[in-house]
Design an enzyme around this catalytic site. Sequence first.
Site, PDB file in Angstrom:
ATOM      1  N   ARG A   1      34.955  39.318  11.865  1.00 49.74           N
ATOM      2  CA  ARG A   1      34.505  38.201  12.607  1.00 49.74           C
ATOM      3  C   ARG A   1      34.482  38.733  13.807  1.00 49.74           C
ATOM      4  NH1 ARG A   1      38.270  35.196  14.059  1.00 49.74           N
ATOM      5  NH2 ARG A   1      39.070  34.679  12.224  1.00 49.74           N
TER       6      ARG A   1
ATOM      7  N   TYR B   1      12.300  23.223  21.440  1.00 47.40           N
ATOM      8  CA  TYR B   1      12.504  23.590  20.055  1.00 47.40           C
ATOM      9  C   TYR B   1      13.333  22.426  19.629  1.00 47.40           C
ATOM     10  CZ  TYR B   1      14.239  24.885  15.513  1.00 47.40           C
ATOM     11  OH  TYR B   1      14.611  24.990  14.270  1.00 47.40           O
TER      12      TYR B   1
ATOM     13  N   ASP C   1      15.071  30.707  26.344  1.00 51.01           N
ATOM     14  CA  ASP C   1      14.974  30.885  24.864  1.00 51.01           C
ATOM     15  C   ASP C   1      13.567  31.914  24.480  1.00 51.01           C
ATOM     16  OD1 ASP C   1      13.974  30.779  22.156  1.00 51.01           O
ATOM     17  OD2 ASP C   1      14.898  28.647  21.887  1.00 51.01           O
TER      18      ASP C   1
ATOM     19  N   LYS D   1      12.824  34.462  13.545  1.00 51.63           N
ATOM     20  CA  LYS D   1      11.425  34.444  13.725  1.00 51.63           C
ATOM     21  C   LYS D   1      10.841  36.015  13.972  1.00 51.63           C
ATOM     22  CE  LYS D   1      12.509  30.208  13.522  1.00 51.63           C
ATOM     23  NZ  LYS D   1      12.717  29.306  14.800  1.00 51.63           N
TER      24      LYS D   1
HETATM   25  C1  LIG Z   1      13.769  28.586  15.254  1.00 52.59           C
HETATM   26  C2  LIG Z   1      14.170  28.245  16.586  1.00 52.59           C
HETATM   27  C3  LIG Z   1      15.314  28.164  16.992  1.00 52.59           C
HETATM   28  C4  LIG Z   1      16.369  27.818  16.260  1.00 52.59           C
HETATM   29  O1  LIG Z   1      16.905  28.955  15.490  1.00 52.59           O
HETATM   30  P1  LIG Z   1      17.448  28.887  13.933  1.00 52.59           P
HETATM   31  O2  LIG Z   1      17.612  30.589  13.484  1.00 52.59           O
HETATM   32  O3  LIG Z   1      16.617  28.133  13.115  1.00 52.59           O
HETATM   33  O4  LIG Z   1      18.592  28.212  13.944  1.00 52.59           O
HETATM   34  C5  LIG Z   1      15.628  27.996  18.319  1.00 52.59           C
HETATM   35  N1  LIG Z   1      14.413  28.116  19.302  1.00 52.59           N
HETATM   36  C6  LIG Z   1      13.223  28.200  18.994  1.00 52.59           C
HETATM   37  C7  LIG Z   1      12.068  28.462  20.030  1.00 52.59           C
HETATM   38  C8  LIG Z   1      12.902  28.348  17.581  1.00 52.59           C
HETATM   39  O5  LIG Z   1      11.699  28.519  17.205  1.00 52.59           O
END
Ligand SMILES: *Cc1c(COP(=O)(O)O)cnc(C)c1O
Length: 384
Positions: free
Chosen positions: A50, A103, A176, A201
Amino acid sequence: MKFETQAIHVGEEPNLKEGGSGDVVVPIHLASTFARQQVDRPTCGYEYSRTSNPTRAALEKRLAALEGAKFGLAFASGLAAETTLMLSTLKSGDVVVASDDLYGGTRRLLDKVFAQNYGVSVQYVDAADLGQVEAALKAKPKLVWLETPTNPLLKIADIGEISRLAHGAGSPLVVDNTFASPYLQQPLLLGADAVVHSTTKFINGHSDSVGGALMVSDEALYAKLKFSQNAAGAILSPFDSFLVLRGLKTLAVRMERHQQNAMRVAQFLSAHSRVRKVIYPGLPTHPQHELAKKQMRGFGGMVSFEIDGNASDAKAFLSRLKLFALAESLGGVESLAEHPALMTHACVGAQERTRAGLSDSLVRLSVGIENADDLLEDLKQALG
Ligand SMILES: *Cc1c(COP(=O)(O)O)cnc(C)c1O
């Protein structure tokens, strides 16, 4: 080293020293715990997985290099990364200023967890409007939270300008960077203090792993985040770390093809009579096209558009698609389509969606790396 080379080599330098195996791919270290020779110090630097793990450490090193950061941290999901950042920096009574087109899951985390349960107040602004950002900064936020391009309206915020304004108010800027990926945009180099990713993604890129990351260069901030990563424990597994290391090797070539295909799709849709409006930062008609050109190396793989009709026309279009899978998520090699108002952004609420300009006839495409002609043919038959 250039980006493409770092994406393949950083973190996976073969160990040719005595006792090393020379393998060109980092092993998946499944061990939960690591033996030591003496009580007071871990012999090989690892004690418990961890806290840190060699496969995850290889990934964290590569993630940092690709964002131009000193430090990287990998988490079990994008939202786990975000939660860890918020837990490390916010307390009751603090203010967060965030862009209004976030998001959906980030917005839910801010509103339904940090605001509702922990007394943090969140002020949303249209980050494309610097006047609104400046006004909100009077509240001396503990975090300024940006997404650019945003989801699903692909609005672009000026990272350099907003970081200058935020720093003037004594507030750190978080970006982000999930939609652009570090190949197309490097917010830390434009002035941001922390970058968040859903590695689920584009970074992993193959729709087979859920993960998240934080990248920072400030040592004190890193120490807090590293502490919280271990304290809260939302870490990425060794197997997922391996998958993301593997996915990253092709990030540059994937992003090039994603954006070539996305441009073809955006141009095709712009010329179609059943399409009211196409949103793609690469089109000169995009309101922040010039800004996108200035701060990004390309325009990415996401295209949103409004069908000339209502929600049921958008639903009918989506159900006729054959090659584009009707699914949430984005950034994988395969093309996906979704209906934000009924799917990813349903939790935002109708009133707030209308306020943000997110129409019921909006469709969001994650354009994959298939042959573009096949993608256009599918869109054509589904619109026809
Ligand atoms: C998918 C996404 C998230 C969240 O990520 P997860 O891996 O689904 O928890 C945050 N910000 C953006 C822009 C996203 O597309």
